[in-house]
Write an enzyme that holds these catalytic residues in place. Sequence first.
Site, PDB file in Angstrom:
ATOM      1  N   LYS A 206       0.811  -1.222   0.000  1.00  0.00           N
ATOM      2  CA  LYS A 206       0.000   0.000   0.000  1.00  0.00           C
ATOM      3  C   LYS A 206       0.841   1.267   0.000  1.00  0.00           C
ATOM      4  O   LYS A 206       2.023   1.275   0.356  1.00  0.00           O
ATOM      5  CB  LYS A 206      -0.969  -0.024   1.182  1.00  0.00           C
ATOM      6  CG  LYS A 206      -2.116  -0.999   0.902  1.00  0.00           C
ATOM      7  CD  LYS A 206      -3.311  -0.826   1.818  1.00  0.00           C
ATOM      8  CE  LYS A 206      -4.435  -1.730   1.356  1.00  0.00           C
ATOM      9  NZ  LYS A 206      -5.618  -1.657   2.242  1.00  0.00           N
ATOM     10  N   ARG A 240      -4.464  -9.800   4.757  1.00  0.00           N
ATOM     11  CA  ARG A 240      -4.680  -9.783   3.301  1.00  0.00           C
ATOM     12  C   ARG A 240      -3.378  -9.363   2.635  1.00  0.00           C
ATOM     13  O   ARG A 240      -2.872  -8.268   2.897  1.00  0.00           O
ATOM     14  CB  ARG A 240      -5.790  -8.798   2.953  1.00  0.00           C
ATOM     15  CG  ARG A 240      -6.141  -8.750   1.478  1.00  0.00           C
ATOM     16  CD  ARG A 240      -7.315  -7.802   1.242  1.00  0.00           C
ATOM     17  NE  ARG A 240      -7.664  -7.723  -0.173  1.00  0.00           N
ATOM     18  CZ  ARG A 240      -7.031  -6.917  -1.041  1.00  0.00           C
ATOM     19  NH1 ARG A 240      -6.016  -6.147  -0.635  1.00  0.00           N
ATOM     20  NH2 ARG A 240      -7.408  -6.902  -2.315  1.00  0.00           N
TER      21      ARG A 240
HETATM   22  N1  LIG Z   1     -10.966  -6.177   3.553  1.00  0.00           N
HETATM   23  C1  LIG Z   1     -10.092  -5.461   2.813  1.00  0.00           C
HETATM   24  N2  LIG Z   1     -10.220  -5.470   1.464  1.00  0.00           N
HETATM   25  C2  LIG Z   1      -9.329  -4.724   0.758  1.00  0.00           C
HETATM   26  N3  LIG Z   1      -9.259  -4.527  -0.578  1.00  0.00           N
HETATM   27  C3  LIG Z   1      -8.230  -3.667  -0.775  1.00  0.00           C
HETATM   28  S1  LIG Z   1      -7.836  -3.031  -2.348  1.00  0.00           S
HETATM   29  C4  LIG Z   1      -6.467  -1.983  -1.980  1.00  0.00           C
HETATM   30  C5  LIG Z   1      -5.176  -2.740  -2.036  1.00  0.00           C
HETATM   31  O1  LIG Z   1      -4.155  -2.027  -1.900  1.00  0.00           O
HETATM   32  O2  LIG Z   1      -5.169  -3.950  -2.202  1.00  0.00           O
HETATM   33  C6  LIG Z   1      -6.441  -0.879  -2.953  1.00  0.00           C
HETATM   34  C7  LIG Z   1      -6.834   0.383  -2.535  1.00  0.00           C
HETATM   35  C8  LIG Z   1      -6.823   1.442  -3.426  1.00  0.00           C
HETATM   36  C9  LIG Z   1      -6.410   1.220  -4.722  1.00  0.00           C
HETATM   37  C10 LIG Z   1      -6.026  -0.066  -5.134  1.00  0.00           C
HETATM   38  C11 LIG Z   1      -6.033  -1.124  -4.252  1.00  0.00           C
HETATM   39  N4  LIG Z   1      -7.609  -3.335   0.377  1.00  0.00           N
HETATM   40  C12 LIG Z   1      -8.321  -3.990   1.356  1.00  0.00           C
HETATM   41  C13 LIG Z   1      -8.198  -4.001   2.783  1.00  0.00           C
HETATM   42  O3  LIG Z   1      -7.317  -3.357   3.397  1.00  0.00           O
HETATM   43  N5  LIG Z   1      -9.127  -4.764   3.460  1.00  0.00           N
END
Ligand SMILES: Nc1nc2[nH]c(S[C@@H](C(=O)O)c3ccccc3)nc2c(=O)[nH]1
Length: 260
Positions: A206, A240
Site C-alpha cells: 500500500k 490480506r
Molecule cells: N478487507 C479489505 N479489502 C481490501 N481490498 C483492498 S484493495 C487496496 C489494495 O491495496 O489492495 C487498494 C486500494 C486502493 C487502490 C487499489 C487497491 N484493500 C483492502 C483491505 O485493506 N481490506
Amino acid sequence: MGVLNVTPDSFSDGGRFVTRDAALAQARRMVEEGAGIIDVGGESTRPGAAPVSEAQELERVVPVVDAIARELDVIISLDTSTPAVMREGAAAGAGLINDVRSLRRPGALEAAAASGLAVCLMHMNGEPGVMQESPSYPGDDVVADVQRFLRERVDACLAAGITRERLVIDPGFGFGKTLAHNLHLLRELDVLAEFELPLLVGMSRKSMIGHALGRPVDQRLPAGLALHVMALERGAHIIRAHDVRETVDALNMAWAVLNG
Ligand SMILES: Nc1nc2[nH]c(S[C@@H](C(=O)O)c3ccccc3)nc2c(=O)[nH]1
C-alpha cells in the site's frame, strides 16, 4: 488471505491474471504457499480507475470463483460492492463477501443477508476515487471514527438478519487515511478487540509504505511484512497480502514467538 486481482488495471499486477486459467493458476499457487482464503476482486479501487460495469465485473469474477471452487479446497472471498456479484459469486461457491464499501450500495445489505455468506465490514472515509484528497477526521481522531463506523455497519447487518458469527471487521488501511492516520491506527489496533469479532487487515504494497519509505509498489514487501507482524501482535486474525509465501513465513515465525 491471498489477493487475486482479475482487473486489467489492478494497481499491483497490471492485469496479469485477467484470463481465467491464469487466475486459477495463481490461486493454486497461493494455496500451495499457505493461503487459507483467496480474495477475488474484479473492480479496481485504484484512485481514478475507470468504473467497471456490473456485466464486466460478473464476467471477470464469476468464472474464476467457479473454477477455484471446483478445484481448490480454499475459502473464496468476493472483493465486491455489487449485489449481483454477491449473489452470483455465492452461487458459484464463494464463502465471504469482502465489500470495501461495507454493504452501503443499494441492495447490497439485502443481497449479502440472502447469500448466507460471511461478510467483512471495512472502514472507508469517502469513496475510492477521492478518498485520498486530504483525508480528515473530527478531532483528527481516526481511531474513534473507525470504531463509530464499524459499530454502525455491524448494527446495520444485525438489523438485516446477518448474525454476528458471519461478521468480520477491518479498519481499512489506506482508505481515506494519511500516513499519520494509518500509523496511528496500527499502533492502536488492539482497541478493535472490543467488537469480539475476527479482525482482518491489509497493508500489502500500500501507498502508506511508499509515503513512509519512498519505495515503489514492487519494492514494498519487507515493510509490508513488518506491518503485518505488528498487526498480528495487536490482534489481527486475517492478513490480506499479495506475497503469500513470504507473509505466511513471517506470520508463522511471529506466531511461534507469541505462542511459543
Ligand atoms: N478487507 C479489505 N479489502 C481490501 N481490498 C483492498 S484493495 C487496496 C489494495 O491495496 O489492495 C487498494 C486500494 C486502493 C487502490 C487499489 C487497491 N484493500 C483492502 C483491505 O485493506 N481490506
